[in-house]
Design an enzyme around this catalytic site. Structure first.
Site, short mmCIF file in Angstrom:
data_model
loop_
_atom_site.label_atom_id
_atom_site.label_comp_id
_atom_site.label_asym_id
_atom_site.label_seq_id
_atom_site.Cartn_x
_atom_site.Cartn_y
_atom_site.Cartn_z
N ASN A 1 9.04 -2.02 1.38
CA ASN A 1 8.99 -3.33 0.05
C ASN A 1 10.25 -3.78 -0.06
O ASN A 1 11.01 -3.16 -0.96
CB ASN A 1 7.91 -2.77 -0.84
CG ASN A 1 7.64 -3.79 -1.91
OD1 ASN A 1 8.40 -4.52 -2.41
ND2 ASN A 1 6.08 -4.07 -2.29
N HIS B 1 12.08 -5.94 -4.78
CA HIS B 1 13.11 -5.57 -5.85
C HIS B 1 14.36 -6.08 -5.40
O HIS B 1 15.33 -6.15 -6.52
CB HIS B 1 13.07 -4.22 -6.26
CG HIS B 1 11.77 -4.05 -7.13
ND1 HIS B 1 11.34 -4.81 -8.13
CD2 HIS B 1 10.75 -3.10 -6.72
CE1 HIS B 1 9.87 -4.48 -8.19
NE2 HIS B 1 9.51 -3.28 -7.68
N HIS C 1 5.12 -8.81 -1.85
CA HIS C 1 4.23 -9.06 -3.05
C HIS C 1 4.50 -10.38 -3.50
O HIS C 1 5.71 -10.39 -4.25
CB HIS C 1 4.25 -8.06 -4.01
CG HIS C 1 3.28 -8.06 -4.80
ND1 HIS C 1 2.49 -7.22 -5.83
CD2 HIS C 1 1.99 -9.13 -5.04
CE1 HIS C 1 1.65 -7.51 -6.45
NE2 HIS C 1 1.29 -8.81 -6.22
N ARG D 1 3.74 -12.61 -5.96
CA ARG D 1 2.94 -12.39 -7.41
C ARG D 1 2.81 -14.06 -7.73
O ARG D 1 3.36 -14.59 -7.47
CB ARG D 1 3.67 -11.94 -8.32
CG ARG D 1 4.00 -10.36 -8.17
CD ARG D 1 4.43 -9.73 -9.13
NE ARG D 1 3.91 -9.71 -10.48
CZ ARG D 1 3.01 -8.54 -10.87
NH1 ARG D 1 3.31 -7.45 -10.24
NH2 ARG D 1 2.22 -8.55 -11.92
N ARG E 1 7.51 -14.06 -9.87
CA ARG E 1 8.83 -13.31 -10.52
C ARG E 1 9.88 -12.81 -9.63
O ARG E 1 11.18 -12.54 -9.98
CB ARG E 1 8.61 -12.36 -11.56
CG ARG E 1 7.87 -11.04 -10.94
CD ARG E 1 7.74 -9.86 -11.95
NE ARG E 1 6.26 -10.40 -12.87
CZ ARG E 1 5.88 -9.34 -13.32
NH1 ARG E 1 5.89 -8.01 -13.18
NH2 ARG E 1 4.76 -9.81 -14.18
N GLU F 1 1.22 -8.42 0.42
CA GLU F 1 0.44 -8.05 -0.69
C GLU F 1 0.14 -9.09 -1.89
O GLU F 1 1.31 -9.98 -1.97
CB GLU F 1 1.38 -6.86 -1.55
CG GLU F 1 1.45 -5.41 -1.07
CD GLU F 1 2.07 -4.53 -1.79
OE1 GLU F 1 2.36 -5.02 -3.17
OE2 GLU F 1 2.43 -3.69 -1.61
N THR G 1 2.39 -3.37 -10.40
CA THR G 1 0.87 -3.18 -10.26
C THR G 1 0.49 -1.91 -10.93
O THR G 1 1.07 -0.66 -10.70
CB THR G 1 0.77 -3.13 -8.80
OG1 THR G 1 1.15 -4.01 -8.12
CG2 THR G 1 -0.87 -3.18 -8.77
N GLU H 1 -5.31 1.30 0.72
CA GLU H 1 -3.79 2.04 0.34
C GLU H 1 -4.28 2.79 -0.94
O GLU H 1 -4.72 1.90 -1.90
CB GLU H 1 -2.84 1.12 -0.15
CG GLU H 1 -1.54 1.43 -0.36
CD GLU H 1 -0.28 0.58 -0.65
OE1 GLU H 1 -0.91 -0.73 -0.24
OE2 GLU H 1 0.71 0.79 -1.21
N HIS I 1 3.23 3.35 -3.95
CA HIS I 1 3.57 3.05 -5.39
C HIS I 1 4.15 4.36 -6.02
O HIS I 1 3.73 5.43 -6.10
CB HIS I 1 2.31 2.80 -6.18
CG HIS I 1 2.81 1.72 -7.54
ND1 HIS I 1 3.43 2.04 -8.46
CD2 HIS I 1 2.75 0.52 -7.21
CE1 HIS I 1 3.61 1.19 -9.10
NE2 HIS I 1 3.44 0.05 -8.42
N GLY J 1 9.24 0.72 -2.02
CA GLY J 1 10.11 -0.34 -2.45
C GLY J 1 11.33 0.48 -3.42
O GLY J 1 12.28 0.49 -3.22
N1 PXP Z 1 2.14 -0.60 -2.99
C1 PXP Z 1 1.43 -1.67 -3.79
C2 PXP Z 1 0.17 -1.92 -3.64
C3 PXP Z 1 2.38 -2.12 -4.66
O1 PXP Z 1 2.11 -3.07 -5.43
C4 PXP Z 1 3.56 -1.47 -4.67
C5 PXP Z 1 4.77 -2.34 -5.68
O2 PXP Z 1 4.97 -3.49 -5.33
C6 PXP Z 1 4.22 -0.52 -3.82
C7 PXP Z 1 3.23 -0.16 -3.16
C8 PXP Z 1 5.57 0.09 -3.80
O3 PXP Z 1 5.83 0.69 -4.91
P1 PXP Z 1 7.40 1.09 -5.41
O4 PXP Z 1 8.16 -0.11 -5.32
O5 PXP Z 1 7.19 1.76 -6.74
O6 PXP Z 1 7.73 1.93 -4.24
#
Ligand code: PXP
Length: 248
Positions: A10, A13, A46, A48, A52, A73, A104, A154, A194, A216
């Site tokens: 992901n 960031h 993602h 959004r 952002r 996403e 999230t 997921e 996540h 991510g």
């Molecule tokens: N899965 C989902 C559904 C998410 O919303 C996110 C964050 O955007 C992630 C995975 C990845 O999470 P992290 O950035 O904490 O690794």
């Protein structure tokens, strides 16, 4: 069960840093290409509603330029569905979205919006796009996901990644493990994500049903120390360690 876990990186960031200055770097597409060089199986963004981090042009450029596949996403709203239908990613993952949240904060409440999600599933699958739902480790939400016709879920590992005491971590892991088994028995493919890091990913990759991980924040954080490719490689090693610990 196949002893392989696909890593979807992901790159949100990377865009968060860029948007802090409203400039052109760092570029999430460049990061996506580095992640692929390091062996990532797919790229996740993602988009959004408040834009952002990832912008619309990021989604189209990444979709066009990556060699692997794009997992988009997004919130379960018509604006995003229209973007997905135009972009045609490999997969759409529906996530809940609140404007005030930092990230999230929990899984989708599938139970409460089955009819709405079924309509979106029809639209998404009609274009040959895979349809996945981000849910908490909760049997009711998993059963509802199957009723909605999702191909996969997921499992939200956010709470697991935040817990500190070893007993509470073990309890949450047990919930995730049981949910993964239950989902698989319902015919759903099981993904997770996540808050995962090189350390806490091992126990998640150890769960036999887990096929795909979305990671991510930790990769972008550790890229500051090691570079993005190395951060991805380290994560892949940690995932391999988990797979090696599977009971078979
Ligand atoms: N899965 C989902 C559904 C998410 O919303 C996110 C964050 O955007 C992630 C995975 C990845 O999470 P992290 O950035 O904490 O690794």
């Amino acid at each position: 069960m196949e002893n392989k876990v696909r890593l979807f990186v992901n790159v949100d960031h990377v865009a968060t840093i860029r948007e802090a200055r409203k400039t052109v770097e760092p570029d999430p597409l460049e990061a996506a290409l580095l992640a692929e060089n390091a062996g990532a199986d797919g790229i996740t963004v993602h988009l959004r509603e408040d834009r952002r981090h990832i912008q619309d042009h990021d989604v189209s450029r990444i979709r066009e330029k990556i060699k692997t596949v794009l997992n988009l996403e997004m919130a379960a709203v018509d604006e995003m569905v229209q973007i997905a239908l135009k972009t045609k990613p490999y997969q759409v993952s529906l996530v809940p979205e609140k404007r005030q949240e930092i990230t999230t904060e929990g899984g989708l409440n599938v139970v409460k919006q089955k009819d709405h999600l079924k309509k979106i599933r029809d639209q998404i699958q009609s274009q040959g796009i895979r349809f996945s739902l981000f849910v908490d480790a909760d049997f009711q939400q998993i059963d509802a996901s199957r009723e909605v016709g999702a191909e996969s879920i997921e499992i939200n590992t956010g709470l697991y990644s935040e817990l500190k005491g070893s007993e509470t971590v073990i309890q949450e892991l047990k919930k995730i493990r049981n949910s993964a088994r239950h989902a698989s028995e319902q015919g759903l493919r099981v993904f997770a994500g996540h808050g995962l890091t090189d350390e806490n990913v091992v126990a998640i990759a150890e769960i036999a049903e887990v096929e795909e991980l979305n990671i991510g924040h930790s990769l972008v954080s550790r890229s500051v120390y090691y570079g993005f490719e190395q951060a991805v490689r380290n994560m892949m090693q940690a995932i391999q360690k988990g797979i090696a610990q599977r009971a078979n």
